[in-house]
Design a protein around this motif. Structure first.
Motif, PDB file in Angstrom:
ATOM      1  N   GLN A 133       0.851  -1.189   0.000  1.00  0.00           N
ATOM      2  CA  GLN A 133       0.000   0.000   0.000  1.00  0.00           C
ATOM      3  C   GLN A 133       0.889   1.241   0.000  1.00  0.00           C
ATOM      4  OE1 GLN A 133      -3.372  -0.210   2.904  1.00  0.00           O
ATOM      5  NE2 GLN A 133      -2.403  -2.121   3.551  1.00  0.00           N
ATOM      6  N   ILE A 134       0.758   2.043  -1.042  1.00  0.00           N
ATOM      7  CA  ILE A 134       1.562   3.261  -1.181  1.00  0.00           C
ATOM      8  C   ILE A 134       0.625   4.459  -1.179  1.00  0.00           C
ATOM      9  CG2 ILE A 134       3.146   4.536  -2.669  1.00  0.00           C
ATOM     10  CD1 ILE A 134       4.038   1.823  -3.829  1.00  0.00           C
ATOM     11  N   ASP A 135       0.876   5.402  -0.292  1.00  0.00           N
ATOM     12  CA  ASP A 135       0.087   6.635  -0.232  1.00  0.00           C
ATOM     13  C   ASP A 135       0.972   7.819  -0.592  1.00  0.00           C
ATOM     14  OD1 ASP A 135      -2.344   5.510   0.528  1.00  0.00           O
ATOM     15  OD2 ASP A 135      -1.803   5.511   2.642  1.00  0.00           O
ATOM     16  N   ALA A 136       0.483   8.670  -1.483  1.00  0.00           N
ATOM     17  CA  ALA A 136       1.202   9.880  -1.877  1.00  0.00           C
ATOM     18  C   ALA A 136       0.396  11.088  -1.434  1.00  0.00           C
ATOM     19  CB  ALA A 136       1.421   9.902  -3.384  1.00  0.00           C
ATOM     20  N   ILE A 137       0.960  11.891  -0.546  1.00  0.00           N
ATOM     21  CA  ILE A 137       0.267  13.075  -0.032  1.00  0.00           C
ATOM     22  C   ILE A 137       0.611  14.253  -0.934  1.00  0.00           C
ATOM     23  CG2 ILE A 137      -0.004  14.604   1.955  1.00  0.00           C
ATOM     24  CD1 ILE A 137       0.862  12.188   3.703  1.00  0.00           C
ATOM     25  N   ILE A 154       4.060   2.590   2.681  1.00  0.00           N
ATOM     26  CA  ILE A 154       5.039   3.618   2.323  1.00  0.00           C
ATOM     27  C   ILE A 154       4.308   4.909   2.007  1.00  0.00           C
ATOM     28  CG2 ILE A 154       6.829   4.305   0.673  1.00  0.00           C
ATOM     29  CD1 ILE A 154       7.548   1.374   0.341  1.00  0.00           C
ATOM     30  N   ILE A 155       4.743   5.996   2.632  1.00  0.00           N
ATOM     31  CA  ILE A 155       4.127   7.309   2.427  1.00  0.00           C
ATOM     32  C   ILE A 155       5.129   8.235   1.751  1.00  0.00           C
ATOM     33  CG2 ILE A 155       3.134   9.339   3.535  1.00  0.00           C
ATOM     34  CD1 ILE A 155       2.206   7.566   5.802  1.00  0.00           C
ATOM     35  N   LEU A 156       4.704   8.816   0.615  1.00  0.00           N
ATOM     36  CA  LEU A 156       5.487   9.845  -0.056  1.00  0.00           C
ATOM     37  C   LEU A 156       4.763  11.174   0.126  1.00  0.00           C
ATOM     38  CD1 LEU A 156       5.258   7.139  -2.120  1.00  0.00           C
ATOM     39  CD2 LEU A 156       7.120   8.388  -3.209  1.00  0.00           C
ATOM     40  N   MET A 157       5.508  12.273   0.111  1.00  0.00           N
ATOM     41  CA  MET A 157       4.884  13.577   0.333  1.00  0.00           C
ATOM     42  C   MET A 157       5.491  14.613  -0.605  1.00  0.00           C
ATOM     43  SD  MET A 157       4.247  15.337   4.020  1.00  0.00           S
ATOM     44  CE  MET A 157       3.288  16.862   4.212  1.00  0.00           C
ATOM     45  N   ASP A 158       4.619  15.366  -1.245  1.00  0.00           N
ATOM     46  CA  ASP A 158       5.015  16.484  -2.093  1.00  0.00           C
ATOM     47  C   ASP A 158       5.401  17.651  -1.184  1.00  0.00           C
ATOM     48  OD1 ASP A 158       5.240  18.624  -3.815  1.00  0.00           O
ATOM     49  OD2 ASP A 158       3.151  18.603  -4.463  1.00  0.00           O
ATOM     50  N   ILE A 208       7.304   6.559  -7.078  1.00  0.00           N
ATOM     51  CA  ILE A 208       6.320   5.468  -7.022  1.00  0.00           C
ATOM     52  C   ILE A 208       6.638   4.422  -8.074  1.00  0.00           C
ATOM     53  CG2 ILE A 208       3.897   4.841  -7.376  1.00  0.00           C
ATOM     54  CD1 ILE A 208       3.110   7.515  -6.133  1.00  0.00           C
ATOM     55  N   ARG A 209       6.993   4.862  -9.268  1.00  0.00           N
ATOM     56  CA  ARG A 209       7.330   3.907 -10.336  1.00  0.00           C
ATOM     57  C   ARG A 209       8.545   3.056  -9.941  1.00  0.00           C
ATOM     58  NH1 ARG A 209       5.252   8.114 -13.837  1.00  0.00           N
ATOM     59  NH2 ARG A 209       7.251   9.212 -13.835  1.00  0.00           N
ATOM     60  N   GLU A 210       9.532   3.678  -9.306  1.00  0.00           N
ATOM     61  CA  GLU A 210      10.703   2.921  -8.859  1.00  0.00           C
ATOM     62  C   GLU A 210      10.316   1.911  -7.784  1.00  0.00           C
ATOM     63  OE1 GLU A 210      14.240   5.062  -7.899  1.00  0.00           O
ATOM     64  OE2 GLU A 210      14.063   6.441  -9.596  1.00  0.00           O
ATOM     65  N   LEU A 211       9.439   2.318  -6.870  1.00  0.00           N
ATOM     66  CA  LEU A 211       9.003   1.414  -5.807  1.00  0.00           C
ATOM     67  C   LEU A 211       8.210   0.233  -6.369  1.00  0.00           C
ATOM     68  CD1 LEU A 211       7.920   4.046  -3.125  1.00  0.00           C
ATOM     69  CD2 LEU A 211       9.807   2.406  -2.892  1.00  0.00           C
ATOM     70  N   VAL A 270      19.940   3.542   9.235  1.00  0.00           N
ATOM     71  CA  VAL A 270      19.596   3.768   7.829  1.00  0.00           C
ATOM     72  C   VAL A 270      18.827   2.556   7.340  1.00  0.00           C
ATOM     73  CG1 VAL A 270      20.514   4.055   5.493  1.00  0.00           C
ATOM     74  CG2 VAL A 270      21.594   5.241   7.419  1.00  0.00           C
ATOM     75  N   ILE A 271      17.664   2.790   6.712  1.00  0.00           N
ATOM     76  CA  ILE A 271      16.879   1.698   6.140  1.00  0.00           C
ATOM     77  C   ILE A 271      16.508   2.053   4.701  1.00  0.00           C
ATOM     78  CG2 ILE A 271      15.903   1.081   8.391  1.00  0.00           C
ATOM     79  CD1 ILE A 271      13.232   2.331   7.411  1.00  0.00           C
ATOM     80  N   GLY A 272      16.241   1.032   3.897  1.00  0.00           N
ATOM     81  CA  GLY A 272      15.813   1.323   2.536  1.00  0.00           C
ATOM     82  C   GLY A 272      15.742   0.081   1.670  1.00  0.00           C
ATOM     83  N   LEU A 273      15.391   0.297   0.413  1.00  0.00           N
ATOM     84  CA  LEU A 273      15.204  -0.781  -0.552  1.00  0.00           C
ATOM     85  C   LEU A 273      16.216  -0.669  -1.687  1.00  0.00           C
ATOM     86  CD1 LEU A 273      11.320  -0.550  -0.723  1.00  0.00           C
ATOM     87  CD2 LEU A 273      12.577  -2.522   0.161  1.00  0.00           C
ATOM     88  N   MET A 274      16.638  -1.817  -2.185  1.00  0.00           N
ATOM     89  CA  MET A 274      17.549  -1.863  -3.321  1.00  0.00           C
ATOM     90  C   MET A 274      17.446  -3.263  -3.915  1.00  0.00           C
ATOM     91  SD  MET A 274      21.169  -2.090  -1.294  1.00  0.00           S
ATOM     92  CE  MET A 274      21.822  -3.640  -0.677  1.00  0.00           C
TER      93      MET A 274
END
Length: 458
Positions: A133-137, A154-158, A208-211, A270-274
């Motif tokens: 579930q991806i939310d973009a604010i 995952i939350i992204l924000m403008d 979002i496309r990368e995720l 540090v956390i993240g995806l790759m």
């Protein structure tokens, strides 16, 4: 709080999905409420566009709130449309993307709107750990909508137009938005409520496309990430990055693409995806200071559960020497470390630990050590593993001998060397089976890829 210069709800969807791939569902649905002369107000699609499409050829379900239709407020039918999309997505095994721009609850619909919030919450809970579930604010995300966003993954924000808040800044006693805008991206990112802050909507859609490329479509799906990297690439000078967590992970990643999450929160971790040779990886690493803090442990804990739910292997880079030592930390650090320990120990996905720096005491044990079930533990040649720093240990164990020596400095150095050789080096840990292999830093990438192949991940 909306901005008329922003894209429309439909334009946002079209900007995100592959060309001509979006199919709208429920476009004619609108409100049923007639109280307060609502029958005279037009609310096209009840303020939210819902449907499905493809992103980089991957099926996704999308809802995009329309701020021009009663401010995108959540009413009964608005909520049913979102919940309906979730139901379809779970059956199809595909991610849900929410594009948020909403004034909050539709007050005219009162209890029906509250019931709608409950439907959305329930839908998101049922989807948790089943589909991403991806939310973009992209505009306002306040009150109950803010709660809804935190039920996702995952939350992204403008940064330019996004506003995230439970209470608006001016409703907080002693605060005004001019004094401290508690709803802006910087504040919310530092609080750990946002995973990625982007400069504008276009950057949000790019991320979002990368995720979507990195994440599995659902908890049971496999994913291979396209890349042009060499599985045997040598990491020249990697030792120089050993305790610079983000730089180290970037060097390790396919095509040096590492997406850091929650970068402004709990910076001790540090956390993240790759991806590694096309296999999506959840990466967790200690910062150069080697300190476990409450915030750092919390974000690593939550991320570990996320990776475990979606079958994403976890790789940790360990440089853990001590716990954060302040009066405030003392109130919370033991529980936070315990929770992180539990998350690692209970995870079923392949877990690989790389000791890159100093790994001391129970802080090291918590960081995905062999003692709590890591499947493979590697150490760089320069790594230290033990109960504590050799000099500190020598002072404790040999205090009388050192203080009685003619040259206390030389005596301390001699005892520290002895302790280091017997108990404090990676080799000593390897002899006891706590480290599986000691490797040069420049070969770490290929060793990690070999390990993933061993676990059947490629």
């Amino acid at each position: 709080m909306s901005n008329s210069a922003k894209m429309s709800a439909r334009e946002r969807i079209e900007s995100l999905v592959d060309a001509n791939s979006f199919v709208e569902i429920g476009g004619l649905i609108t409100k049923r409420n007639t109280d307060f002369n609502m029958q005279e107000k037009a609310v096209p699609a009840d303020g939210v566009i819902t449907g499905y499409g493809v992103v980089n050829s991957n099926l996704v379900y999308i809802y995009s709130q329309d701020v021009t239709a009663l401010n995108g407020s959540v009413g009964e039918m608005h909520a049913k449309k979102i919940a309906g999309i979730y139901e379809m997505a779970i059956k199809a095994g595909a991610p849900v993307i929410g594009l948020i721009d909403c004034a909050g609850i539709r007050v005219q619909e009162a209890m029906d709107a509250l019931a709608g919030f409950g439907e959305i919450y329930m839908a998101k809970v049922k989807a948790s750990g089943v589909i991403p579930q991806i939310d973009a604010i992209l505009g306002s995300c306040g009150g109950g909508v803010a709660v809804s966003s935190k039920l996702g993954d995952i939350i992204l924000m403008d940064q330019a137009n996004g506003k995230l808040f439970v209470n608006s800044p001016n409703a907080i006693a002693g605060n005004r938005v001019e004094k401290c805008d508690t709803s802006d991206a910087a504040f919310q990112a530092e609080a750990g409520n946002v995973d990625l802050v982007c400069e504008n909507e276009n950057e949000v859609f790019m991320m979002i496309r990368e995720l979507i490329d990195l994440l599995p479509a659902n908890a049971g799906a496999a994913v291979i990430v396209e890349n042009s990297d060499d599985a045997n690439r040598v990491l020249d000078g990697f030792e120089g990055y050993a305790t610079d967590a983000k730089a180290a992970l970037t060097q390790l990643a396919d095509d040096t693409k590492f997406i850091e999450l929650k970068a402004d929160y709990g910076k001790e971790m540090v956390i993240g995806l790759m991806s590694l040779d096309g296999v999506t990886i959840g990466a967790i690493a200690n910062s150069a200071e080697g300190v476990l803090s409450t915030a750092g442990c919390k974000k690593a804990e939550q991320f570990t559960y996320f990776c475990d739910a979606f079958g994403i292997p976890v790789i940790t880079l360990t440089n853990a020497k001590e716990y954060a030592a302040t009066m405030e930390e003392e109130k919370t650090i033991s529980q936070a470390v315990a929770d992180l320990t539990y998350a690692f120990a209970s995870a079923d996905v392949p877990r690989i630990n790389v000791i890159t720096g100093e790994a001391y005491g129970s802080a090291y044990v918590t960081m995905n050590s062999k003692h709590i079930g890591a499947d493979l533990v590697l150490a760089l040649e320069s790594a230290k593993v033990g109960v504590m720093d050799a000099k500190v240990a020598a002072q404790i164990m040999c205090e009388d001998e050192i203080t009685g020596a003619a040259n206390t400095k030389e005596a301390l150095e001699e005892k520290a060397k002895e302790f280091d050789k017997l108990q404090d080096g990676a080799e000593a840990a390897a002899r006891r089976g706590y480290v599986d292999n000691i490797i040069p830093g420049n070969e770490l990438r290929k060793h990690l890829i070999y390990a993933l192949q061993m676990f059947g991940m490629r």
